[in-house]
Design a protein around this motif. Structure first.
Motif, PDB file in Angstrom:
ATOM      1  N   SER A 180      -4.924 -64.613 -44.538  1.00  0.00           N
ATOM      2  CA  SER A 180      -5.918 -64.859 -45.579  1.00  0.00           C
ATOM      3  C   SER A 180      -6.285 -63.532 -46.198  1.00  0.00           C
ATOM      4  N   LEU A 181      -6.398 -63.521 -47.493  1.00  0.00           N
ATOM      5  CA  LEU A 181      -6.735 -62.312 -48.229  1.00  0.00           C
ATOM      6  C   LEU A 181      -8.169 -62.409 -48.723  1.00  0.00           C
ATOM      7  N   LEU A 182      -8.964 -61.411 -48.380  1.00  0.00           N
ATOM      8  CA  LEU A 182     -10.314 -61.289 -48.914  1.00  0.00           C
ATOM      9  C   LEU A 182     -10.336 -60.070 -49.807  1.00  0.00           C
ATOM     10  N   GLN A 183     -10.490 -60.292 -51.099  1.00  0.00           N
ATOM     11  CA  GLN A 183     -10.567 -59.190 -52.056  1.00  0.00           C
ATOM     12  C   GLN A 183     -12.006 -59.051 -52.534  1.00  0.00           C
ATOM     13  N   ILE A 184     -12.532 -57.855 -52.372  1.00  0.00           N
ATOM     14  CA  ILE A 184     -13.823 -57.515 -52.951  1.00  0.00           C
ATOM     15  C   ILE A 184     -13.519 -56.475 -54.011  1.00  0.00           C
ATOM     16  N   SER A 244      -4.403 -64.395 -39.924  1.00  0.00           N
ATOM     17  CA  SER A 244      -4.871 -63.014 -39.881  1.00  0.00           C
ATOM     18  C   SER A 244      -5.628 -62.729 -41.163  1.00  0.00           C
ATOM     19  N   LEU A 245      -6.506 -61.757 -41.095  1.00  0.00           N
ATOM     20  CA  LEU A 245      -7.306 -61.401 -42.256  1.00  0.00           C
ATOM     21  C   LEU A 245      -6.807 -60.101 -42.857  1.00  0.00           C
ATOM     22  N   ALA A 246      -6.547 -60.119 -44.157  1.00  0.00           N
ATOM     23  CA  ALA A 246      -6.238 -58.911 -44.917  1.00  0.00           C
ATOM     24  C   ALA A 246      -7.428 -58.660 -45.830  1.00  0.00           C
ATOM     25  N   VAL A 247      -7.964 -57.450 -45.800  1.00  0.00           N
ATOM     26  CA  VAL A 247      -9.138 -57.114 -46.593  1.00  0.00           C
ATOM     27  C   VAL A 247      -8.748 -56.057 -47.626  1.00  0.00           C
ATOM     28  N   ASP A 248      -9.097 -56.313 -48.869  1.00  0.00           N
ATOM     29  CA  ASP A 248      -8.823 -55.393 -49.966  1.00  0.00           C
ATOM     30  C   ASP A 248     -10.146 -55.135 -50.680  1.00  0.00           C
ATOM     31  N   ALA A 301     -12.682 -55.605 -39.171  1.00  0.00           N
ATOM     32  CA  ALA A 301     -12.138 -56.931 -38.856  1.00  0.00           C
ATOM     33  C   ALA A 301     -10.615 -57.013 -38.831  1.00  0.00           C
ATOM     34  N   PRO A 302      -9.898 -56.473 -39.812  1.00  0.00           N
ATOM     35  CA  PRO A 302      -8.444 -56.651 -39.804  1.00  0.00           C
ATOM     36  C   PRO A 302      -7.752 -55.723 -38.810  1.00  0.00           C
TER      37      PRO A 302
END
Length: 118
Positions: free
Chosen positions: A42-46, A9-13, A101-102
């Protein structure tokens, strides 16, 4: 901004690179589901650079990157790896796609003004 997801799963921060935003806490919390079910998230941090002329902010960026490396060291054997926070600002179109997305949106600000959850 290429990102490959297998079954995780995608986690977006998305936030400013600021110690009040809790980016370090977000990285630490990703460890829990990975311990329970490897490669599950999976963590996507911007984290766009904020106040980079202040040493404590640069130090915080280094601290978050070190936490990501530690996370990778513990979970890389499972074929999984996290990326350090991406500090380049993203377009509205890219951000809109990431926000959709998440399955879950989490606002992790620790001590800031009002935040809105989408």
């Amino acid at each position: 901004m290429p990102m490959r997801l297998n079954r995780e799963s995608l986690a977006v921060d998305v936030d400013r690179l600021d110690y009040t935003k809790g980016l370090d806490k977000c990285v630490l919390e990703i460890d829990h589901p990975l311990n329970e079910e490897p490669r599950s998230i999976s963590l996507l941090q911007i984290a766009t650079t904020s106040r980079s002329c202040i040493k404590s902010y640069d130090d915080y960026h280094s601290d978050v990157a070190a936490l990501v490396e530690d996370l990778n060291a513990r979970h890389r054997a499972d074929g999984w790896s996290a990326d350090p926070p991406r500090t380049k600002p993203q377009s509205q179109a890219v951000l809109a796609a990431l926000y959709r997305a998440p399955r879950v949106t989490l606002v992790t600000s620790l001590r800031d003004g009002m935040n809105l959850c989408l």
